[in-house]
Design an enzyme around this catalytic site. Sequence first.
Site, PDB file in Angstrom:
ATOM      1  N   SER A 237      37.999  34.717  38.320  1.00 10.93           N
ATOM      2  CA  SER A 237      37.421  35.813  39.104  1.00 10.93           C
ATOM      3  C   SER A 237      38.233  37.080  38.898  1.00 10.93           C
ATOM      4  O   SER A 237      39.422  37.025  38.565  1.00 10.93           O
ATOM      5  CB  SER A 237      37.408  35.459  40.589  1.00 10.93           C
ATOM      6  OG  SER A 237      38.724  35.539  41.134  1.00 10.93           O
ATOM      7  N   ASP A 238      37.614  38.229  39.116  1.00  9.84           N
ATOM      8  CA  ASP A 238      38.383  39.458  39.182  1.00  9.84           C
ATOM      9  C   ASP A 238      39.232  39.416  40.458  1.00  9.84           C
ATOM     10  O   ASP A 238      39.020  38.584  41.350  1.00  9.84           O
ATOM     11  CB  ASP A 238      37.463  40.675  39.169  1.00  9.84           C
ATOM     12  CG  ASP A 238      38.134  41.906  38.566  1.00  9.84           C
ATOM     13  OD1 ASP A 238      39.380  41.952  38.535  1.00  9.84           O
ATOM     14  OD2 ASP A 238      37.412  42.819  38.135  1.00  9.84           O
ATOM     15  N   ALA A 239      40.203  40.314  40.539  1.00 11.02           N
ATOM     16  CA  ALA A 239      41.197  40.243  41.606  1.00 11.02           C
ATOM     17  C   ALA A 239      40.551  40.385  42.979  1.00 11.02           C
ATOM     18  O   ALA A 239      39.949  41.418  43.281  1.00 11.02           O
ATOM     19  CB  ALA A 239      42.253  41.327  41.398  1.00 11.02           C
TER      20      ALA A 239
END
Length: 692
Positions: A237-239
């Site tokens: 996932s992105d942050a």
Amino acid sequence: MKKQDLAQKQAEAIVARMTLEEAASQLNFESPAIERLNIPAYNWWNEGLHGVARAGTATMFPQAIAMASMFDEALLERVAGVIATEARAKYNETSRLGDRDIYKGLTLWSPNINIFRDPRWGRGHETYGEDPYLTSRLGVAFVKGLQGDGEYMCAAACAKHFAVHSGPENIRHSFDARCNMKDMYETYLPAFEALVREAKVEGVMGAYNRVNGEGACASEFLMARLKEWGFDGYFVSDAWALRDFFNGHELVDTIEQAAALALSRGCDCNCGNTYPALMDAYRAGLVTEQQIRTACVHLFRTRCRLGMFDEDNGFAALGLDDIATKENWALSLECAKKGMVLLKNDGILPLDKSKIKSIAVIGPNADSIDALRGNYYGTSQNSVTFLEGIRAEVGDDVRIYFSEGAHLFKNRVEHLAQEDDRLAEAEAMIRRADVTVLCVGMDATIEGEEGDEGNAFAGGDKLSLELPEGQRRLVKMAMEYGKKVIVVLSAGSSVNVHTEKAAALLQAWYPGEAGGAALADILFGKTSPSGKLPVTFYINADALPEFTDYSMKNRTYRYAKDNVLFPFGYGLTYSSVELSALSFENDAITVTVTNTGETDTDEIVQIYIRDLESADEVENHRLCAFRRISLAAGTSETVTLALDGNAFTVVNDKGERVAGSGSYRIWAGVCQPDGLSQMLSGTSCLGVDIKR
């Protein structure tokens, strides 16, 4: 047994020895050590966009958009190889000392292969531009260079942000990018498919936004595409993007439901703080043990492919002396020179320093290291600003006047001073100097990622294509009083500086640690500029579709009808070329390029195609091949460029890539085949109609 199969078996054996709680703990980006199994801690979050970033000293190459301007797959692959080597060397050194912190690992979350569809997007300079074909070719080259072709990967690349992601930054945590199937398969997905199928990219990162209603990090549609393409790496996932599932997108109600949704859809690693809730989700019956263990196997498969559990992995000798070497600095310099784009030249360039007594080097980016960096950068041990590069080139023979002239984005440099407190100083110098080099533009504090920006009011995006107001006043004054003004624009995107009265305009981008040396080489004729724009420069942002509109109508060179200031693929050199003897045979174009000028130069041969009969063709034409060549003055080279099968296909409204009509026009040139490109570049494209 194949290497991939060996890594799979090895990962399965490691995970089988873990308790379920231990396996679940490994799915967070900060994976803790499991001492009883001799598994060290590992942090998955590492950056290598244009050099190892945020981990101390490393070679700082030009920003990605600048390297895209090189139109050079082989050179970009070399750059990526250096980045991987430095990442491995840094990993070896820090791991030996027990430092397994963030940014010091081998899973580099690069490249960013999103399509730079709108010039207002603050993160566009992380990409390879607006064209899916160019982005695909450069992305594949970067991944191959990063991962290598040995028994183990040197570093693991990650294609991001999957998918349909290019702003706005300030609503990315709640925004739903609506995309029709033609644009999806024609524009937004091709680069990701190429990196998975061709380059075997090890990682894919999801985006923050929703895509047609689904969270991008848990999209059934997007995950099905990865499976279709044969992806067998890890998905991250992105942050903190999974937190948006319940805080921003309102897809679920609780953190446990968010964790379960992501894991069940195929998100192996959580960059954030959501997966610590996985065991609670398991106890609530929302996820299964098999789902947890499968994700863990995917992550350990990557670690095995990197040779993390094999001391004899072939990289053990890499260390401190392999980081930030003279050779790597020279490579950064080469890229900076090949990536700068000459947009205007009335004949003033190259400068003859024997005829110049004084130069005014003016502007907020003249002596700025930030103007070299872009974002996601490392710490260079030898940065050369524009001022330093010019000063080193002219030595004591030419007087240098320097003034900031204006703040980058505020209305004064000194807090207690009056507005435009550096303008008079700059005017005095410009009036006095024989030549003015006006260094204006931006840096990553005013076009960048949400959270990193100085313009919090726009979340890192640009509100317009204009310079900040103080710089506009500086440019206006310089145009009025300067005898010969050369504008050097540091920016990662389309900016209209209104340089009608300027003698020359050079797009320097964010050119990396050697940017000042590269600029001096170009200004004084040691190197002919040869970069080409990987994006369209527009006249006015107000004439573009809404920023939140993800359709391609009147966007990028493939669909733009007007509002073009400088076209995609455009860039001048210090010489001139002519093309001749165009032919098409066996799905390849052959053309002869002759340097008719008096200066040695590189050029970019560009091939464009248009289906003449299909209603599903793009509005204008599309790039289908390119090659950088070097030509000594008065010499010719005949080049043959193969066209891949997709060149002769179109994408219909259902998103299906289908065979074209069989009737095509193909152009060869050093720019696009449109009237504006040919007029600005002073060259003519050759065209041929074919049946296939």
